[in-house]
Design a protein around this motif. Structure first.
Motif, PDB file in Angstrom:
ATOM      1  N   ASP A 191      -0.763   8.169  -8.338  1.00  9.62           N
ATOM      2  CA  ASP A 191      -2.169   7.818  -8.538  1.00  9.62           C
ATOM      3  C   ASP A 191      -2.389   6.787  -9.643  1.00  9.62           C
ATOM      4  OD1 ASP A 191      -2.856   9.593  -6.549  1.00  9.62           O
ATOM      5  OD2 ASP A 191      -3.214  11.252  -7.949  1.00  9.62           O
ATOM      6  N   THR A 192      -1.517   6.764 -10.635  1.00 10.88           N
ATOM      7  CA  THR A 192      -1.731   5.856 -11.763  1.00 10.88           C
ATOM      8  C   THR A 192      -1.178   4.456 -11.512  1.00 10.88           C
ATOM      9  OG1 THR A 192       0.315   6.577 -12.807  1.00 10.88           O
ATOM     10  CG2 THR A 192      -1.711   7.755 -13.410  1.00 10.88           C
ATOM     11  N   ALA A 193      -0.437   4.264 -10.429  1.00 10.65           N
ATOM     12  CA  ALA A 193       0.172   2.960 -10.142  1.00 10.65           C
ATOM     13  C   ALA A 193      -0.886   1.974  -9.634  1.00 10.65           C
ATOM     14  CB  ALA A 193       1.269   3.103  -9.117  1.00 10.65           C
ATOM     15  N   THR A 194      -0.777   0.752 -10.101  1.00  7.46           N
ATOM     16  CA  THR A 194      -1.687  -0.297  -9.657  1.00  7.46           C
ATOM     17  C   THR A 194      -1.026  -1.116  -8.553  1.00  7.46           C
ATOM     18  OG1 THR A 194      -0.861  -1.929 -11.224  1.00  7.46           O
ATOM     19  CG2 THR A 194      -2.652  -0.478 -11.982  1.00  7.46           C
ATOM     20  N   ARG A 195      -1.826  -1.882  -7.875  1.00  8.32           N
ATOM     21  CA  ARG A 195      -1.319  -2.775  -6.825  1.00  8.32           C
ATOM     22  C   ARG A 195      -0.327  -3.770  -7.428  1.00  8.32           C
ATOM     23  NH1 ARG A 195      -1.982  -3.495  -1.175  1.00  8.32           N
ATOM     24  NH2 ARG A 195      -1.709  -5.678  -0.732  1.00  8.32           N
TER      25      ARG A 195
ATOM     26  N   ASP B  40       0.836  -1.210   0.000  1.00 10.85           N
ATOM     27  CA  ASP B  40       0.000   0.000   0.000  1.00 10.85           C
ATOM     28  C   ASP B  40       0.869   1.257   0.000  1.00 10.85           C
ATOM     29  OD1 ASP B  40      -2.325  -1.494   0.025  1.00 10.85           O
ATOM     30  OD2 ASP B  40      -2.618  -1.329   2.201  1.00 10.85           O
ATOM     31  N   LEU B  41       1.917   1.267   0.829  1.00 12.21           N
ATOM     32  CA  LEU B  41       2.818   2.419   0.880  1.00 12.21           C
ATOM     33  C   LEU B  41       3.557   2.610  -0.442  1.00 12.21           C
ATOM     34  CD1 LEU B  41       4.414   2.128   4.439  1.00 12.21           C
ATOM     35  CD2 LEU B  41       2.842   3.880   3.613  1.00 12.21           C
ATOM     36  N   ILE B  42       4.026   1.518  -1.012  1.00 16.04           N
ATOM     37  CA  ILE B  42       4.737   1.599  -2.288  1.00 16.04           C
ATOM     38  C   ILE B  42       3.810   2.133  -3.371  1.00 16.04           C
ATOM     39  CG2 ILE B  42       5.836   0.240  -4.121  1.00 16.04           C
ATOM     40  CD1 ILE B  42       6.913  -1.590  -1.871  1.00 16.04           C
ATOM     41  N   GLN B  43       2.587   1.635  -3.408  1.00 18.20           N
ATOM     42  CA  GLN B  43       1.620   2.096  -4.405  1.00 18.20           C
ATOM     43  C   GLN B  43       1.352   3.591  -4.241  1.00 18.20           C
ATOM     44  OE1 GLN B  43      -2.086  -0.048  -4.339  1.00 18.20           O
ATOM     45  NE2 GLN B  43      -2.855   0.943  -6.187  1.00 18.20           N
ATOM     46  N   ASP B  44       1.225   4.064  -3.009  1.00 18.09           N
ATOM     47  CA  ASP B  44       1.030   5.498  -2.765  1.00 18.09           C
ATOM     48  C   ASP B  44       2.218   6.313  -3.255  1.00 18.09           C
ATOM     49  OD1 ASP B  44      -1.437   5.043  -1.621  1.00 18.09           O
ATOM     50  OD2 ASP B  44      -0.711   5.187   0.450  1.00 18.09           O
ATOM     51  N   LYS B  45       3.440   5.815  -2.991  1.00 16.31           N
ATOM     52  CA  LYS B  45       4.652   6.535  -3.410  1.00 16.31           C
ATOM     53  C   LYS B  45       4.807   6.561  -4.927  1.00 16.31           C
ATOM     54  CE  LYS B  45       6.484   7.346   0.664  1.00 16.31           C
ATOM     55  NZ  LYS B  45       6.818   8.636   1.189  1.00 16.31           N
ATOM     56  N   LEU B  46       4.300   5.534  -5.622  1.00 14.94           N
ATOM     57  CA  LEU B  46       4.412   5.483  -7.077  1.00 14.94           C
ATOM     58  C   LEU B  46       3.448   6.441  -7.768  1.00 14.94           C
ATOM     59  CD1 LEU B  46       4.874   1.643  -7.693  1.00 14.94           C
ATOM     60  CD2 LEU B  46       6.594   3.444  -7.932  1.00 14.94           C
TER      61      LEU B  46
END
Length: 100
Positions: A27-31, A19-25
């Motif tokens: 808005d367009t990053a997927t899980r 979840d943290l990695i996705q947030d750092k990547l």
């Protein structure tokens, strides 16, 4: 260690880390992209430690192998001596820049 931090220690599982990695990547990053990024980093670290015995990430820390010598231990239940073979394990030492 920062006393405020010490009172709020909790464990983070892989799902929360993703979840943290996705947030750092962004808005367009997927899980799935976050999981692929984490898998790539972890497998690269593992490969580096296996091949060279040490991976140093400046400002983060060092992953290295350490050989634990063979020894004789005792079974606590029976008191019988047990031979424990030599073992290679991975260690991590955080960089001095980590101040919690």
């Amino acid at each position: 260690m920062n006393p405020e931090f010490a009172t709020n220690l909790t464990r983070m599982n892989k799902s929360e880390l993703l979840d943290l990695i996705q947030d750092k990547l962004g808005d367009t990053a997927t899980r799935r992209q976050a999981e692929e990024a984490l898998t790539a980093v972890l497998s690269s670290l593992q490969q580096g430690v296996i091949e060279s015995g040490k991976v140093q990430l400046v400002g983060f820390g060092t992953f290295a192998t350490k050989v634990r010598a063979a020894r004789v231990a005792r079974n606590p239940r029976t008191g019988e001596e047990v031979s424990v073979p030599e073992k290679t394990q991975v260690t991590f030492k955080a960089s001095s820049s980590w101040e919690l």
